[in-house]
Design an enzyme around this catalytic site. Structure first.
Site, PDB file in Angstrom:
ATOM      1  N   THR A  31       0.713  -1.037  -0.007  1.00  0.00           N
ATOM      2  CA  THR A  31       0.002   0.063  -0.037  1.00  0.00           C
ATOM      3  C   THR A  31       0.930   1.293  -0.113  1.00  0.00           C
ATOM      4  OG1 THR A  31      -1.722  -1.291   1.241  1.00  0.00           O
ATOM      5  CG2 THR A  31      -1.832   1.088   1.505  1.00  0.00           C
TER       6      THR A  31
ATOM      7  N   CYS B 129      24.992   6.186   9.854  1.00  0.00           N
ATOM      8  CA  CYS B 129      24.411   4.713   9.598  1.00  0.00           C
ATOM      9  C   CYS B 129      25.555   3.791  10.235  1.00  0.00           C
ATOM     10  CB  CYS B 129      23.649   4.340   8.443  1.00  0.00           C
ATOM     11  SG  CYS B 129      24.708   4.604   7.156  1.00  0.00           S
TER      12      CYS B 129
HETATM   13  C1  LIG Z   1      -3.253 -10.346   4.743  1.00  0.00           C
HETATM   14  C2  LIG Z   1      -2.381  -9.018   3.944  1.00  0.00           C
HETATM   15  N1  LIG Z   1      -0.989  -9.188   3.942  1.00  0.00           N
HETATM   16  C3  LIG Z   1      -0.158  -8.139   3.331  1.00  0.00           C
HETATM   17  C4  LIG Z   1      -0.759  -7.048   2.972  1.00  0.00           C
HETATM   18  C5  LIG Z   1       0.291  -6.083   2.603  1.00  0.00           C
HETATM   19  O1  LIG Z   1       0.491  -5.149   3.441  1.00  0.00           O
HETATM   20  P1  LIG Z   1       1.081  -3.612   2.958  1.00  0.00           P
HETATM   21  O2  LIG Z   1       0.029  -2.855   1.839  1.00  0.00           O
HETATM   22  O3  LIG Z   1       1.228  -2.579   4.299  1.00  0.00           O
HETATM   23  O4  LIG Z   1       2.360  -3.810   2.339  1.00  0.00           O
HETATM   24  C6  LIG Z   1      -2.096  -6.755   3.161  1.00  0.00           C
HETATM   25  C7  LIG Z   1      -2.551  -5.549   2.945  1.00  0.00           C
HETATM   26  O5  LIG Z   1      -2.602  -4.836   1.882  1.00  0.00           O
HETATM   27  C8  LIG Z   1      -2.814  -7.875   3.803  1.00  0.00           C
HETATM   28  O6  LIG Z   1      -4.058  -7.645   3.853  1.00  0.00           O
END
Ligand SMILES: Cc1ncc(COP(=O)(O)O)c(C=O)c1O
Ligand SMILES: Cc1ncc(COP(=O)(O)O)c(C=O)c1O
Ligand code: FES
Ligand code: FES
Lengths: 146, 388, 388, 146
Positions: B240, B327
């Site tokens: 996301t 770092c």
């Molecule tokens: C079960 C699951 N795993 C992984 C993700 C990925 O998370 P992110 O979008 O924070 O990378 C999501 C949501 O998008 C999710 O619902």
């Protein structure tokens, strides 16, 4: 979770016993500039008692604090007590050191021992070689690939 | 000595600007959907994302679709190097050229690639900290798939002849990546005019938020994702989108670029005053070319002292500075950058980097000179390796 | 029908909570140094980082040093799977067990690992969307290095018997990872009691900021970095820490966990009311087990209609919902999750996911029922494949 | 940069010509439920002129909008004009479609053509087979791996 304890910072900011003793009875120097740490300890010894101790240090905050604390710990003490000072005792007196800085307290212990060895050597006093560090073959330096 | 507070560690990270905070807040409160969602909340977020992408692209001289948003400079470097290496391997080209003083995000990725069978040539950076295009040309082999040379070094601030190196690469048909993390927002950039194929940037180096950055990838180069998953960033970076941070990055970059000429003109004389002042300390040596360096970067080695104790005492005097890069501060080894420009170990330990903010004043510069001079003298006075 | 605005897409992303925003703002304004810097600004940032790490660890039942902060759930999943796979390969163990309805961050990483020579077994998730520990046990082979089963599914909300699966893995000496992105902050978690070796989470799913997450890795497991570079996160994840976001994540997690029981008790009857209401639509089928599901998740398939047009019309009625998951909304293919629970293509296209916020009201539930019922009826009326 | 143009949303929200023509002169149906898109177009043809057109669609927003727009574009037109309606013309009339939704406009073009073919077939009118889509062998369905 500051980098160093209050005690370390106090000894770093206001190091005790900085300086040189002219005509010292024993001088010990450990470390090397390539590693970024050199500690030199000067001792004045009277009647088997350490009447004065001074140091010069090239090194990080904890190296300076360790030298300061270590010299404080042996001043006024009999030589046998000074010989028994371990790096662990220095770390405890400083209220701890970060893991990757423990080696600074080792330098302090070794500098004291080398200064005492120097005192024994100069005064022809017999001693057990094994209690003294062999800085020529120090694993610490090797670890840094110097 | 009067007491001041001077943050002179802008190469490690910068304070986020009020404009960036405002942009983030507005985004968090008003465009809080997921840009991949079809409903209006999602589409509002998608519009904010497209707007930020367009603005950042305009500042780099590229097209919006040529940007991949990442979690920062390190991720961008990792993806660029791994991605191009794997494209190269598919064509039997497994040689990579870089320099000895790149950031660890580049060097450690190259080390990993070496373990996977790639050959890496690290170019000499000379005492002045500058790579020459001729040496790049000479190092290119028929099996070279990538040249990666940083735009400006993060420790000693030297600026590389990027456009010329880009031209050499273009002529040889080799892809050219530059880690521009220290340059974006501080130096003029035009990826097309400078023949850059891939460029990494990180927002928190130009008063943007931490945890966001971007990788520019020239159209037509298909880079595999480093992070696999959803189809975000046209399938090249899953997860996301960090929309508030991206919007904050756009605001910070706009601000930085709008003031770039003004800040550069202000900073250079102040930087040079600081260099001149510190040069008066005996056995002090400036690291890197005196002129071809970032407007805010001053880096010195002082013989006979060790960097950490210098930093801590300067901190007591209200000065935030660094020795080497942030770092690597957990490490006991001297900076690989200083070794690369030929400083010996003993001297490399006594390094100081002051990276100035654009609002630094002449009075502050003079305070810095006085504080450093006094502290170096004090540390030398308790050092067994120094005799005046 | 009166007009309402209902955000029922919390599985895609949640609105950031005021407490998280406040924590971020305070951090951006007051702890704006780089946690790796030695000076006081840096050490203040390091303290804020340690505080956040300690609080998050406490909520998961692990030690602070067992957490690696990442840029989100996808990165955490990628690092967990690649890291353990490579540890396994070093011991000649190249078999991985997972399920057919994992998030793409897991499935696409597995696909990449297959190309590198790993063998992957994807377990059946049955019509109810629940994996059984017995089937995990039966799938374990002498060369199995990892079992990865998500805690709760992001589309259909079904909750897996994590503790039991963990026990099976522990007994067999196989490492167990769970993608708990949809569970953290919504379901009770205790990694020690639940025999979890690795766990991924993402802040924006529990009203924290986007672009930050964490990977819990049990002490003693040395995971290689996915992002190489500086020595942050004890050498396991390079890049300047996204401190404001991490601090915001800690604030959001504290809030979510403090209210977990209360929200769960509130939501379950509302969720069940919504399920009952939508079940009255002819040829509507609930996806996933009716009870063993996230307190806020309602997922249906409606025959004879297509999901996107349903979403867009619901959006016109003030309802933000999704069909399948957000990150696959650009795709024309039906959800792999719905296919995995045995929905045929025709039916899988007509899916709707309503993921409720903890503040949803009974009135809103009734509005949702009415709006969905009407919209489904309308779309069926213009559909050539539906005859009443 | 909303997902769809205003025109698409207008035709999606208020589709023109929804419904069935009883006793139509030509009916064309394309797509299949597995792909998530089915379009059925009904034509009333008098004197080689399309006097009425209606549609039923199972599909996404752009499929519904494409059906609506396409039926509008051919109503009142001679059959030859209707045969010349391309998916591109539908996309333009809609002020654009996202790349991955272009296939919806193709469905509309094909549904019209199949309805006209049906009209020709029923009325025994001769025609060139090549101008009509062969939905049995549609590459689109194959692309989706159905
Ligand atoms: C079960 C699951 N795993 C992984 C993700 C990925 O998370 P992110 O979008 O924070 O990378 C999501 C949501 O998008 C999710 O619902
Ligand atoms: C030249 C250079 N490259 C890469 C990085 C890494 O950027 P980030 O910390 O955003 O991952 C930095 C700064 O830390 C840098 O100075
Ligand atoms: S540190 Fe070099 S003497 Fe041991
Ligand atoms: S979409 Fe299946 S008929 Fe072409």
């Amino acid at each position: 979770m500051a980098l160093y304890s209050e005690t370390v910072m106090d000894h770093f900011r206001h190091p005790r016993n900085v300086g040189v003793i002219e005509n010292a009875d024993g001088v010990g120097e450990v470390g090397n500039a390539k590693c970024g740490d050199i500690m030199k300890i000067y001792l004045k010894i009277d009647n088997d008692t350490i009447t004065d101790a001074k140091f010069e240090t090239f090194g990080c905050g904890s190296a300076i604090a360790s030298s300061s604390m270590a010299t404080e710990m042996i001043k006024g003490k009999p030589v046998s007590d000074a010989l028994a000072v371990t790096n662990k005792a220095v770390v405890e007196a400083l209220d701890g050191l970060p893991t990757h800085k423990i080696h600074c307290s080792v330098l302090a212990e070794e500098a004291i021992k080398l200064a005492l060895k120097d005192y024994y050597d100069r005064h022809g006093i017999d001693y057990d070689k094994k209690v003294f560090p062999d800085c020529e073959n120090c694993a610490h330096c090797d670890a840094h690939g110097v | 000595m009067n007491s001041m507070r001077i943050y002179a560690d802008n190469a490690a990270t910068t304070a986020i600007s009020p404009a960036a905070i405002d942009a983030m807040l507005t985004c968090m409160r008003e465009s809080d959907g997921n840009p991949s969602s079809l409903h209006s909340a999602g589409q509002k977020a998608a519009e904010a994302l497209a707007d930020a992408r367009g603005r950042i692209a305009a500042r780099l001289g590229c097209e919006p679709a040529e940007l991949i948003f990442t979690s920062g400079g390190s991720e961008a470097d990792n993806q660029a190097l791994r991605g191009i290496a794997h494209l190269g391997a598919a064509k039997g080209k497994k040689h990579i050229i870089s320099t000895a003083f790149e950031h660890h995000a580049v060097l450690h990725t190259l080390r990993k690639l070496e373990k996977e069978g790639f050959t890496v040539t690290l170019l000499d950076v000379h005492e002045n900290g500058i790579v020459t295009p001729e040496e790049v040309r000479a190092a290119i082999r028929p099996d070279t798939c990538l040249v990666s040379v940083m735009y400006a070094n993060n420790e000693i601030g030297t600026i590389q002849p990027i456009a010329e190196i880009g031209r050499v690469c273009r002529e040889a048909g080799v892809l050219f990546h530059t880690d521009a993390v220290q340059a974006v927002g501080h130096l003029p950039i035009d990826v097309k005019a400078q023949n850059i194929d891939l460029l990494s940037l990180s927002a928190h180096k130009f008063h943007g938020p931490k945890g966001t950055g971007a990788l520019y990838v020239r159209k037509g180069i298909y880079l595999e994702p480093l992070i696999e998953g959803g189809a975000q960033e046209r399938g090249r970076r899953a997860g996301t989108e960090n929309l508030p941070a991206i919007v904050g990055m756009a605001a910070a970059l706009d601000e930085a670029c709008d003031h770039l000429d003004e800040y550069t003109a202000r900073l250079i004389p102040l930087r040079d005053r600081l260099i001149a002042g510190l040069s008066r300390i005996p056995h002090a040596v400036l690291n890197g070319d005196a002129k071809q360096r970032l407007p805010g970067n001053v880096s010195f080695c002082f013989e006979g002292i060790e960097g950490e104790s210098l930093l801590l005492l300067l901190d007591d005097k209200g000065i935030c500075a660094s020795s080497g890069s942030a770092c690597t501060s957990g490490s006991l080894d001297p900076s690989h950058v200083l070794l690369a420009i030929g400083r010996v170990h003993d001297v490399a330990h006594g390094s100081l980097r002051l990276s100035l903010g654009a609002d630094v004043t002449e009075e502050e510069i003079d305070y810095l000179i006085q504080a450093v001079t006094e502290t170096v003298a004090y540390l030398r006075s308790i050092s067994p390796v120094w005799r005046d």
